[in-house]
Design a protein around this motif. Structure first.
Motif, PDB file in Angstrom:
ATOM      1  N   LEU A 198      37.541  30.176  42.418  1.00 48.04           N
ATOM      2  CA  LEU A 198      38.589  30.495  43.397  1.00 48.04           C
ATOM      3  C   LEU A 198      39.661  31.387  42.783  1.00 48.04           C
ATOM      4  CD1 LEU A 198      39.027  27.003  45.072  1.00 48.04           C
ATOM      5  CD2 LEU A 198      37.958  29.011  46.069  1.00 48.04           C
ATOM      6  N   GLY A 199      40.038  31.087  41.551  1.00 45.73           N
ATOM      7  CA  GLY A 199      41.064  31.884  40.875  1.00 45.73           C
ATOM      8  C   GLY A 199      40.623  33.314  40.628  1.00 45.73           C
ATOM      9  N   ALA A 200      39.383  33.501  40.235  1.00 45.79           N
ATOM     10  CA  ALA A 200      38.872  34.853  39.991  1.00 45.79           C
ATOM     11  C   ALA A 200      38.824  35.651  41.283  1.00 45.79           C
ATOM     12  CB  ALA A 200      37.489  34.783  39.352  1.00 45.79           C
ATOM     13  N   ALA A 201      38.427  35.005  42.372  1.00 49.36           N
ATOM     14  CA  ALA A 201      38.394  35.701  43.669  1.00 49.36           C
ATOM     15  C   ALA A 201      39.800  36.096  44.093  1.00 49.36           C
ATOM     16  CB  ALA A 201      37.744  34.807  44.720  1.00 49.36           C
ATOM     17  N   LEU A 207      42.340  36.578  42.123  1.00 48.97           N
ATOM     18  CA  LEU A 207      42.824  37.595  41.199  1.00 48.97           C
ATOM     19  C   LEU A 207      42.331  38.973  41.613  1.00 48.97           C
ATOM     20  CD1 LEU A 207      44.382  38.163  38.582  1.00 48.97           C
ATOM     21  CD2 LEU A 207      42.246  37.814  37.347  1.00 48.97           C
ATOM     22  N   ARG A 208      41.064  39.089  41.974  1.00 42.71           N
ATOM     23  CA  ARG A 208      40.536  40.381  42.440  1.00 42.71           C
ATOM     24  C   ARG A 208      41.254  40.833  43.703  1.00 42.71           C
ATOM     25  NH1 ARG A 208      35.676  38.161  40.565  1.00 42.71           N
ATOM     26  NH2 ARG A 208      35.218  37.246  42.604  1.00 42.71           N
ATOM     27  N   GLU A 209      41.504  39.896  44.606  1.00 43.64           N
ATOM     28  CA  GLU A 209      42.204  40.219  45.845  1.00 43.64           C
ATOM     29  C   GLU A 209      43.619  40.724  45.557  1.00 43.64           C
ATOM     30  OE1 GLU A 209      44.162  37.577  49.394  1.00 43.64           O
ATOM     31  OE2 GLU A 209      42.201  36.955  48.642  1.00 43.64           O
ATOM     32  N   TYR A 210      44.323  40.024  44.668  1.00 48.88           N
ATOM     33  CA  TYR A 210      45.686  40.425  44.335  1.00 48.88           C
ATOM     34  C   TYR A 210      45.720  41.773  43.625  1.00 48.88           C
ATOM     35  CZ  TYR A 210      47.000  35.614  45.488  1.00 48.88           C
ATOM     36  OH  TYR A 210      47.206  34.420  46.126  1.00 48.88           O
ATOM     37  N   GLU A 211      44.745  42.026  42.757  1.00 49.38           N
ATOM     38  CA  GLU A 211      44.726  43.299  42.036  1.00 49.38           C
ATOM     39  C   GLU A 211      44.557  44.471  42.982  1.00 49.38           C
ATOM     40  OE1 GLU A 211      41.669  42.924  39.100  1.00 49.38           O
ATOM     41  OE2 GLU A 211      43.030  42.048  37.627  1.00 49.38           O
ATOM     42  N   THR A 212      43.715  44.326  43.999  1.00 50.87           N
ATOM     43  CA  THR A 212      43.537  45.435  44.947  1.00 50.87           C
ATOM     44  C   THR A 212      44.799  45.660  45.759  1.00 50.87           C
ATOM     45  OG1 THR A 212      42.560  43.929  46.575  1.00 50.87           O
ATOM     46  CG2 THR A 212      41.046  45.135  45.142  1.00 50.87           C
ATOM     47  N   LYS A 213      45.465  44.578  46.156  1.00 45.74           N
ATOM     48  CA  LYS A 213      46.706  44.744  46.918  1.00 45.74           C
ATOM     49  C   LYS A 213      47.815  45.319  46.048  1.00 45.74           C
ATOM     50  CE  LYS A 213      45.787  41.281  50.420  1.00 45.74           C
ATOM     51  NZ  LYS A 213      46.215  40.021  51.038  1.00 45.74           N
ATOM     52  N   LEU A 214      47.897  44.875  44.798  1.00 39.86           N
ATOM     53  CA  LEU A 214      48.939  45.390  43.903  1.00 39.86           C
ATOM     54  C   LEU A 214      48.725  46.860  43.578  1.00 39.86           C
ATOM     55  CD1 LEU A 214      49.379  42.416  41.427  1.00 39.86           C
ATOM     56  CD2 LEU A 214      51.011  43.207  43.129  1.00 39.86           C
ATOM     57  N   ALA A 215      47.472  47.290  43.497  1.00 34.95           N
ATOM     58  CA  ALA A 215      47.189  48.692  43.194  1.00 34.95           C
ATOM     59  C   ALA A 215      47.647  49.609  44.323  1.00 34.95           C
ATOM     60  CB  ALA A 215      45.700  48.882  42.938  1.00 34.95           C
ATOM     61  N   LEU A 222      37.779  31.000  31.693  1.00 37.04           N
ATOM     62  CA  LEU A 222      36.776  31.241  32.720  1.00 37.04           C
ATOM     63  C   LEU A 222      37.226  32.281  33.739  1.00 37.04           C
ATOM     64  CD1 LEU A 222      35.398  27.654  33.434  1.00 37.04           C
ATOM     65  CD2 LEU A 222      34.238  29.536  32.301  1.00 37.04           C
ATOM     66  N   ILE A 223      38.505  32.285  34.042  1.00 42.36           N
ATOM     67  CA  ILE A 223      39.016  33.282  35.014  1.00 42.36           C
ATOM     68  C   ILE A 223      38.937  34.648  34.391  1.00 42.36           C
ATOM     69  CG2 ILE A 223      41.035  34.099  36.259  1.00 42.36           C
ATOM     70  CD1 ILE A 223      41.792  31.205  36.745  1.00 42.36           C
TER      71      ILE A 223
END
Length: 131
Positions: free
Chosen positions: A76-79, A81-89, A130-131
């Motif tokens: 869940l954390g990795a998913a 994190l990917r979501e937040y990275e795309t929004k932050l970019a 793991l994340i």
């Protein structure tokens, strides 16, 4: 003349490094698309490890237990994190990013705060890895 010799040496060296190595692979054509086909080496699945000392076996069992405990949170954390990275970019300045990260942190604390507080220190370290 001296400049020409230097130019010639640099050009020859550059040409030597610029050659591209290519690899040929088998390909199949499926509905008009060419799909590369590569054969992989076999993968062998091995059973549970056995240890000579009880101490090492206990450490392995504890690690396995901790990983099984935190693995769902890691996925869940990795998913997230990917979501937040795309929004932050896509955000333009640091002020927007800080506001968004504050909101995201509050969401995560609200959703998982009580569950994550119950984790041990070693489980927390494993979760971060793991994340």
């Amino acid at each position: 003349m001296r400049g020409f010799v230097i130019f010639l040496l640099v050009t020859v060296q550059t040409l030597g490094y610029s050659q591209v190595q290519s690899t040929r692979v088998k390909a199949t054509v499926h509905q008009g698309d060419t799909i590369p086909s590569v054969s992989l080496d076999p993968v062998y699945c091995i059973g549970k490890p056995t240890y000579k000392s009880k101490r090492k076996q206990a450490r392995w069992n504890r690690l396995l237990h901790n990983v099984k405990t935190v693995y769902p949170y890691a996925i869940l954390g990795a998913a997230r994190l990917r979501e937040y990275e795309t929004k932050l970019a896509s955000m333009k300045n640091d002020a927007e990013r800080k506001k968004y990260m504050a909101i995201a942190e509050k969401e995560i604390k609200k959703e998982f705060g009580s569950e994550l507080k119950k984790l041990t220190m070693s489980q927390g370290r494993i979760l971060v890895k793991l994340i």
